[in-house]
Design an enzyme around this catalytic site. Structure first.
Site, mmCIF file in Angstrom:
data_model
loop_
_atom_site.group_PDB
_atom_site.id
_atom_site.type_symbol
_atom_site.label_atom_id
_atom_site.label_comp_id
_atom_site.label_asym_id
_atom_site.label_seq_id
_atom_site.Cartn_x
_atom_site.Cartn_y
_atom_site.Cartn_z
ATOM 1 N N PHE A 143 0.848 -1.194 0.000
ATOM 2 C CA PHE A 143 0.000 0.000 0.000
ATOM 3 C C PHE A 143 0.882 1.242 0.000
ATOM 4 O O PHE A 143 1.761 1.383 0.849
ATOM 5 C CB PHE A 143 -0.929 0.031 1.217
ATOM 6 C CG PHE A 143 -1.890 1.192 1.163
ATOM 7 C CD1 PHE A 143 -3.069 1.102 0.440
ATOM 8 C CD2 PHE A 143 -1.591 2.390 1.792
ATOM 9 C CE1 PHE A 143 -3.939 2.179 0.348
ATOM 10 C CE2 PHE A 143 -2.455 3.476 1.714
ATOM 11 C CZ PHE A 143 -3.630 3.364 0.989
ATOM 12 N N ASP A 228 9.122 2.581 1.796
ATOM 13 C CA ASP A 228 7.948 3.282 2.278
ATOM 14 C C ASP A 228 7.814 2.966 3.769
ATOM 15 O O ASP A 228 7.318 1.903 4.155
ATOM 16 C CB ASP A 228 6.710 2.822 1.491
ATOM 17 C CG ASP A 228 5.438 3.517 1.961
ATOM 18 O OD1 ASP A 228 5.428 4.059 3.090
ATOM 19 O OD2 ASP A 228 4.443 3.499 1.203
ATOM 20 N N LYS A 257 2.472 9.619 8.385
ATOM 21 C CA LYS A 257 1.700 9.264 9.576
ATOM 22 C C LYS A 257 2.165 9.892 10.910
ATOM 23 O O LYS A 257 1.660 10.923 11.286
ATOM 24 C CB LYS A 257 1.593 7.748 9.669
ATOM 25 C CG LYS A 257 0.710 7.195 8.526
ATOM 26 C CD LYS A 257 0.142 5.830 8.814
ATOM 27 C CE LYS A 257 -1.048 5.512 7.932
ATOM 28 N NZ LYS A 257 -0.742 4.990 6.606
HETATM 29 C C1 LIG Z 1 -0.974 5.265 5.156
HETATM 30 C C2 LIG Z 1 0.051 4.832 4.165
HETATM 31 C C3 LIG Z 1 0.253 5.536 2.958
HETATM 32 C C4 LIG Z 1 -0.630 6.670 2.517
HETATM 33 O O1 LIG Z 1 -0.568 7.779 3.357
HETATM 34 P P1 LIG Z 1 -1.675 8.940 3.198
HETATM 35 O O2 LIG Z 1 -1.217 9.973 4.188
HETATM 36 O O3 LIG Z 1 -3.002 8.354 3.518
HETATM 37 O O4 LIG Z 1 -1.604 9.424 1.804
HETATM 38 C C5 LIG Z 1 1.280 5.103 2.134
HETATM 39 N N1 LIG Z 1 2.067 4.063 2.466
HETATM 40 C C6 LIG Z 1 1.896 3.370 3.599
HETATM 41 C C7 LIG Z 1 2.805 2.231 3.916
HETATM 42 C C8 LIG Z 1 0.877 3.719 4.487
HETATM 43 O O5 LIG Z 1 0.681 2.998 5.601
#
Ligand SMILES: *Cc1c(COP(=O)(O)O)cnc(C)c1O
Length: 403
Positions: A143, A228, A257
């Site tokens: 994700f 990420d 986050k």
């Molecule tokens: C939450 C998340 C995102 C997206 O972040 P947003 O602030 O909602 O755009 C991308 N990568 C990972 C691994 C995430 O947990």
């Protein structure tokens, strides 16, 4: 009507009528928080093991965060990146001092942090290899966000369906399979974008050889390793950055986050050799790294480091995992217990949604990570008593819901 005086029924009605229906929200409205506890509009108290989806690392209304926010709000909120911003420069320095990186670009969300990483990878690879080396390899079940490019990077059909055509230049391989990545890398590969632990994809922890293997592959081929760490970063897994567990440094890392203690922020960190690909005009964000958000992020990150919260997350995470393994031994509906630090999950033999709802009824907020995975991402300041309470609720709920 002031928001404080709205009752839950009215709030739900107005939301139903006026908001786009992108979320399947729980039928309650949270109005106040303190540490690991939150209260709804009807005054009911909850133990918060969602933590704003791994955002509220310091819990709710941490005094250091509140003080920084108040002070900066009365000093300067926003001026744009046409000018220098003191807390932005300080936050960049703190991130660089405590990570592999040399430079930082600030944005406002995780998706934007990944967008910047994807753009950086394309520009770097084109310039470094004077070729059409533009492809990004990402992992199935991963994700990376909801903008078009990050949605394309998110190799899950359920998120992509209906939004085609997607962005060209992405290639997917199974997660945790080093051989698959080795076979996928070719003369068109610019970068590998991967989560050190898949969060949304079900809290999937790869084998110990995976990240070091990716690092080696990238060293041999000149492909950028982009991690990420939007969910895993800022102490969540028991180290400040998850890559530190495996000693495999990335070339690029994205954060969001938990970085600003609850305010919206994104950050793309990179080593000098590739960060150089961005030059004046290459990329920008009006709000990115503004005085308010970076001042609060500075306070939040300094607190995480000074109070050794990554170590605390490791300790509390082990304690929580042990409690969950006891439950797994007693309830066959629990197929597996997974996680690292305070990114923890129960894989079930059935949909997790009803259990999440039952926990909520009992005053415990947890979330899912895919259909059959119940996830917990509590604040890193959580203590044993709160973990015990959460385990008690789960035990009760498993005993009653999973007959
Ligand atoms: C939450 C998340 C995102 C997206 O972040 P947003 O602030 O909602 O755009 C991308 N990568 C990972 C691994 C995430 O947990």
């Amino acid at each position: 009507m002031t928001p404080e005086r709205m009752d839950t029924k009215t709030i739900l009605e107005w939301a139903e009528r006026h908001l786009m229906t992108t979320y399947a929200r729980a039928p309650l409205c949270l109005v106040r928080g303190d540490g690991v506890r939150v209260w709804d509009a009807d005054g009911k108290e909850y133990l918060d093991f969602v933590g704003g989806i791994a955002v509220d690392a310091l819990g709710h209304c941490h005094p250091k965060v509140v003080a920084a926010l108040r002070e900066q709000a009365g000093t300067l909120l926003h001026v744009s990146n046409l000018f220098h911003i003191a807390p932005q420069a300080q936050l960049a320095r703190l991130l660089v001092e405590h990570s592999f990186a040399d430079r930082v670009f600030f944005s406002n969300s995780g998706a934007e942090a990944n967008e910047a990483a994807i753009k950086l990878a394309r520009k770097y690879a084109k310039e470094a290899f004077a070729s059409d080396r533009t492809e990004i390899i990402t992992m199935r079940g991963g994700f990376h966000g909801r903008t078009l490019a990050t949605l394309t990077a998110t190799a899950q059909e359920k998120y992509q369906r209906g939004f085609e055509p997607l962005v060209p230049g992405f290639k997917y391989v199974p997660y945790g399979n080093l051989r698959a990545v080795e076979q996928a890398v070719d003369s068109r590969t610019a970068a590998i974008l991967v989560e050190p632990i898949q969060g949304e994809g079900g809290v999937v922890v790869p084998d110990d050889g995976y990240l070091p293997g990716l690092r080696r592959l990238c060293d041999e081929t000149g492909v950028l390793l982009m991690l990420d760490e939007i969910q895993t970063g800022v102490g969540r897994t028991g180290r400040l950055w998850a890559y530190q567990h495996w000693g495999a440094e990335p070339d690029v890392m994205t954060l969001a986050k938990a970085l600003a203690g609850g305010l919206p922020i994104g950050a793309t960190l990179a080593k000098e050799f590739c960060a150089r690909a961005f030059t004046p005009g290459s990329h920008a964000s009006t709000f990115g790294g503004n005085p308010l958000v970076t001042r609060v992020a500075l306070a939040a990150l300094e607190t995480v480091i000074a109070e050794r919260l990554p170590e605390r997350a490791a300790r509390m995470g082990d304690y929580l995992l042990a409690r969950l393994r006891e439950l797994a031994a007693r309830f066959p509906a629990v197929r597996a217990v997974r996680g690292m630090g305070l990114l923890v999950a129960l894989e079930l033999d059935r949909p997790a949604g009803p259990l999440v709802a039952a926990c909520r009824e009992q005053g415990l907020l947890v979330l899912t990570a895919g259909e059959q995975v119940l996830r917990m991402t509590p604040p890193l300041i959580v203590n044993e008593a709160a973990v015990d309470r959460a385990a008690e609720v789960l035990e009760d709920v498993l005993g009653r819901e999973v007959a």
